[in-house]
Enzyme design. Structure first.
Site, PDB file in Angstrom:
ATOM      1  N   SER A 124       0.835  -1.202   0.000  1.00  0.00           N
ATOM      2  CA  SER A 124       0.000   0.000   0.000  1.00  0.00           C
ATOM      3  C   SER A 124       0.867   1.249   0.000  1.00  0.00           C
ATOM      4  O   SER A 124       1.963   1.248   0.561  1.00  0.00           O
ATOM      5  CB  SER A 124      -0.886  -0.001   1.251  1.00  0.00           C
ATOM      6  OG  SER A 124      -1.478   1.274   1.455  1.00  0.00           O
ATOM      7  N   TYR A 148      -1.373  -0.296  10.797  1.00  0.00           N
ATOM      8  CA  TYR A 148      -1.686  -0.982   9.531  1.00  0.00           C
ATOM      9  C   TYR A 148      -0.527  -0.780   8.539  1.00  0.00           C
ATOM     10  O   TYR A 148      -0.007  -1.736   7.981  1.00  0.00           O
ATOM     11  CB  TYR A 148      -2.994  -0.445   8.934  1.00  0.00           C
ATOM     12  CG  TYR A 148      -3.139  -0.757   7.466  1.00  0.00           C
ATOM     13  CD1 TYR A 148      -2.937   0.226   6.505  1.00  0.00           C
ATOM     14  CD2 TYR A 148      -3.421  -2.053   7.049  1.00  0.00           C
ATOM     15  CE1 TYR A 148      -3.027  -0.076   5.159  1.00  0.00           C
ATOM     16  CE2 TYR A 148      -3.518  -2.361   5.701  1.00  0.00           C
ATOM     17  CZ  TYR A 148      -3.317  -1.368   4.764  1.00  0.00           C
ATOM     18  OH  TYR A 148      -3.394  -1.662   3.437  1.00  0.00           O
ATOM     19  N   LYS A 152       2.540  -3.459   6.735  1.00  0.00           N
ATOM     20  CA  LYS A 152       2.929  -3.562   5.320  1.00  0.00           C
ATOM     21  C   LYS A 152       4.447  -3.385   5.173  1.00  0.00           C
ATOM     22  O   LYS A 152       5.098  -4.110   4.418  1.00  0.00           O
ATOM     23  CB  LYS A 152       2.190  -2.509   4.487  1.00  0.00           C
ATOM     24  CG  LYS A 152       0.678  -2.709   4.390  1.00  0.00           C
ATOM     25  CD  LYS A 152       0.311  -4.003   3.687  1.00  0.00           C
ATOM     26  CE  LYS A 152      -1.187  -4.123   3.468  1.00  0.00           C
ATOM     27  NZ  LYS A 152      -1.571  -5.389   2.809  1.00  0.00           N
ATOM     28  N   ARG A 291      -8.754  15.096   9.666  1.00  0.00           N
ATOM     29  CA  ARG A 291      -8.630  13.753  10.234  1.00  0.00           C
ATOM     30  C   ARG A 291      -7.159  13.546  10.573  1.00  0.00           C
ATOM     31  O   ARG A 291      -6.299  13.699   9.690  1.00  0.00           O
ATOM     32  CB  ARG A 291      -9.108  12.715   9.223  1.00  0.00           C
ATOM     33  CG  ARG A 291      -9.033  11.278   9.704  1.00  0.00           C
ATOM     34  CD  ARG A 291      -9.692  10.326   8.727  1.00  0.00           C
ATOM     35  NE  ARG A 291      -8.934  10.269   7.464  1.00  0.00           N
ATOM     36  CZ  ARG A 291      -9.253   9.441   6.463  1.00  0.00           C
ATOM     37  NH1 ARG A 291     -10.313   8.659   6.533  1.00  0.00           N
ATOM     38  NH2 ARG A 291      -8.522   9.424   5.356  1.00  0.00           N
ATOM     39  N   GLY A 293      -3.516  12.359  10.937  1.00  0.00           N
ATOM     40  CA  GLY A 293      -2.695  11.422  10.155  1.00  0.00           C
ATOM     41  C   GLY A 293      -2.837  11.591   8.664  1.00  0.00           C
ATOM     42  O   GLY A 293      -2.084  11.003   7.894  1.00  0.00           O
TER      43      GLY A 293
HETATM   44  C1  WQD Z   1      -9.154  10.130   1.026  1.00  0.00           C
HETATM   45  C2  WQD Z   1      -9.351  11.611   1.299  1.00  0.00           C
HETATM   46  C3  WQD Z   1      -9.687  12.133   3.616  1.00  0.00           C
HETATM   47  C4  WQD Z   1     -13.601  10.235   4.039  1.00  0.00           C
HETATM   48  C5  WQD Z   1      -6.794   5.064   2.933  1.00  0.00           C
HETATM   49  C6  WQD Z   1      -5.837   4.291   3.772  1.00  0.00           C
HETATM   50  C7  WQD Z   1      -4.798   3.633   2.916  1.00  0.00           C
HETATM   51  C8  WQD Z   1      -5.444   2.850   1.793  1.00  0.00           C
HETATM   52  C9  WQD Z   1      -6.438   3.686   1.013  1.00  0.00           C
HETATM   53  C10 WQD Z   1      -5.418   0.515   2.371  1.00  0.00           C
HETATM   54  C11 WQD Z   1      -8.613  12.059   2.566  1.00  0.00           C
HETATM   55  C12 WQD Z   1     -10.916  12.501   2.785  1.00  0.00           C
HETATM   56  C13 WQD Z   1     -12.388  10.680   3.529  1.00  0.00           C
HETATM   57  C14 WQD Z   1     -14.598  11.178   4.416  1.00  0.00           C
HETATM   58  C15 WQD Z   1     -13.144  12.954   3.724  1.00  0.00           C
HETATM   59  N1  WQD Z   1      -6.083   1.700   2.305  1.00  0.00           N
HETATM   60  N2  WQD Z   1     -12.183  12.019   3.369  1.00  0.00           N
HETATM   61  N3  WQD Z   1     -14.336  12.518   4.239  1.00  0.00           N
HETATM   62  O1  WQD Z   1      -6.841   8.023   3.755  1.00  0.00           O
HETATM   63  O2  WQD Z   1      -5.942   8.408   1.413  1.00  0.00           O
HETATM   64  O3  WQD Z   1      -6.109   6.088   2.294  1.00  0.00           O
HETATM   65  O4  WQD Z   1      -7.374   4.212   1.953  1.00  0.00           O
HETATM   66  O5  WQD Z   1      -4.336   0.268   1.933  1.00  0.00           O
HETATM   67  O6  WQD Z   1      -4.053   2.776   3.731  1.00  0.00           O
HETATM   68  O7  WQD Z   1      -5.163   5.203   4.618  1.00  0.00           O
HETATM   69  O8  WQD Z   1      -8.180   7.324   1.705  1.00  0.00           O
HETATM   70  O9  WQD Z   1     -10.569   7.464   1.157  1.00  0.00           O
HETATM   71  O10 WQD Z   1      -9.867   7.402   3.612  1.00  0.00           O
HETATM   72  O11 WQD Z   1      -9.449   9.446   2.245  1.00  0.00           O
HETATM   73  O12 WQD Z   1     -12.936  14.165   3.570  1.00  0.00           O
HETATM   74  O13 WQD Z   1     -15.713  10.835   4.906  1.00  0.00           O
HETATM   75  O14 WQD Z   1     -10.733  11.866   1.550  1.00  0.00           O
HETATM   76  O15 WQD Z   1      -9.420  13.145   4.586  1.00  0.00           O
HETATM   77  O16 WQD Z   1      -8.114  13.349   2.333  1.00  0.00           O
HETATM   78  P1  WQD Z   1      -6.723   7.574   2.353  1.00  0.00           P
HETATM   79  P2  WQD Z   1      -9.588   7.855   2.218  1.00  0.00           P
END
Ligand code: WQD
Length: 338
Positions: A124, A148, A152, A291, A293
């Protein structure tokens, strides 16, 4: 000869099984169905008109895992099975280390015992943590920002040590950026249990009226519109990347890592806008707090995959939105008809 797909009933696993079967591979699925259902396999078979041998097994159960290798002529393994919720990994780190690392150890020990040395591992982009620069190349520093992501990194390191100990191993580490979208049939797709953590499934549930509105996690980042930028990649493009990695593995021993991303970043607001254009549905939203991180910007340099795997993502953000929505509509209708 068969390809063993662990976690083959999951979101990316199921899409990869469809492409493997379509390409003519014989596929065996091992899945404990902790994050998917056996009916997903039925739908893989419906899409491809092919049968898939399936074992309902926890990879930590070494004796039952061994039967899979004893009963089948396995040529290579694509290893998806594992836990992947960032927030949950912070709450239950031991569960994540035991499951993700433990199951990979059991898998590799069994592979070695049966002389199976070709492995494609589902890694990832989260291994890059908060990237120091973008686009991100494979030689960028690896830094976990959650348990998590650390599983990896640890597994990648473990697989490098394994390949150093035995030069029969041919390993491909595929670092996924942000997979979204679904197969055009609407029969398979992402189906998070509970409240979706990720952006696209949350958007599709707002569009379906399952959720009231989207909370945008911060609009004060140093980006074009203040919201975070990510490299969203269609899950079918991602699946096709696995087929190319499988072919490439015949040409080297040791370990190679590849970024599977489009090389283009989109902000949260751009994704919402694309979804509204693709579907004609307005997504109610509010700006919420950041959020913890979240990296402000993350997107891939996919050059290595393009040149070495002869692979690149082709599907557009609009297609990703259209296909995500079609899956949401089909799945809701299917569940309501039961
Ligand atoms: C994307 C953007 C949020 C939800 C995650 C995991 C990563 C991988 C892919 C496994 C961010 C924003 C999100 C919401 C929002 N998974 N957001 N409102 O965090 O880039 O990656 O999924 O391998 O390990 O960390 O993806 O879709 O959670 O967020 O504003 O209700 O959308 O802040 O900027 P992310 P995400």
């Amino acid at each position: 000869m068969s390809i063993l797909v662990t976690g083959g009933a999951g979101y990316i696993g199921s899409h990869t099984c469809v492409e493997l079967l379509t390409e003519g591979y014989d596929v065996i699925i091992v899945d404990n169905f902790s994050n998917s259902g056996p009916d997903t396999v039925n739908r893989i078979e419906e899409i491809t008109s092919k049968k898939v041998k399936t074992y309902d097994i926890n990879l930590l159960d070494s004796s039952r895992l061994e039967t899979v290798f004893a009963e089948n002529n396995i040529e290579a393994v694509i290893h998806f099975a594992g836990l992947k919720a960032v927030g949950e990994s912070v709450e239950k780190p031991l569960h994540y280390y035991e499951t993700n690392i433990g199951s990979t150890i059991q898998l590799c020990k069994t592979m070695e015992k049966y002389g199976v040395y070709k492995l494609v591992f589902s890694s990832s982009a989260t291994v890059y943590g908060l990237p120091e620069q973008v686009p991100i190349e494979e030689n960028a520093p690896l830094k976990a920002v959650n348990p998590y992501g650390n599983t990896k990194i640890i597994i990648e390191d473990m697989l490098r040590d394994l390949a150093t100990s035995n030069n029969n191993w041919r390993i491909s580490l595929l670092r996924y950026f942000n997979p979204i979208g679904a197969h055009k049939s609407g029969l398979i797709g992402e189906e998070p249990s509970g409240i979706p953590n990720n952006l696209m499934p949350y958007i599709t549930q707002v569009a379906a009226g399952v959720r009231e509105q989207l909370s945008v996690f911060g609009d004060d980042y140093p980006t074009k519109d203040g919201t975070c930028i990510r490299d969203y990649i269609h899950v079918v493009d991602l699946a096709l990347g696995h087929l190319q990695a499988l072919k490439k593995i015949e040409t080297y021993t040791g370990v190679q890592a590849y970024n599977l991303g489009t090389g283009t970043g989109y902000s949260v607001l751009e994704v919402v806008d694309a979804f509204e254009k693709a579907t004609g549905i307005t997504i109610p939203k509010k700006i919420g707090p950041r959020r913890p991180g979240d990296a402000p910007v993350s997107y891939a340099d996919p050059t290595k995959a393009r040149t070495e795997l002869q692979w690149e993502a082709k599907r557009t953000l609009i297609e990703m939105c259209e296909d995500s929505w079609r899956w949401q509509v089909h799945r809701k209708a299917q569940l309501e008809s039961k």
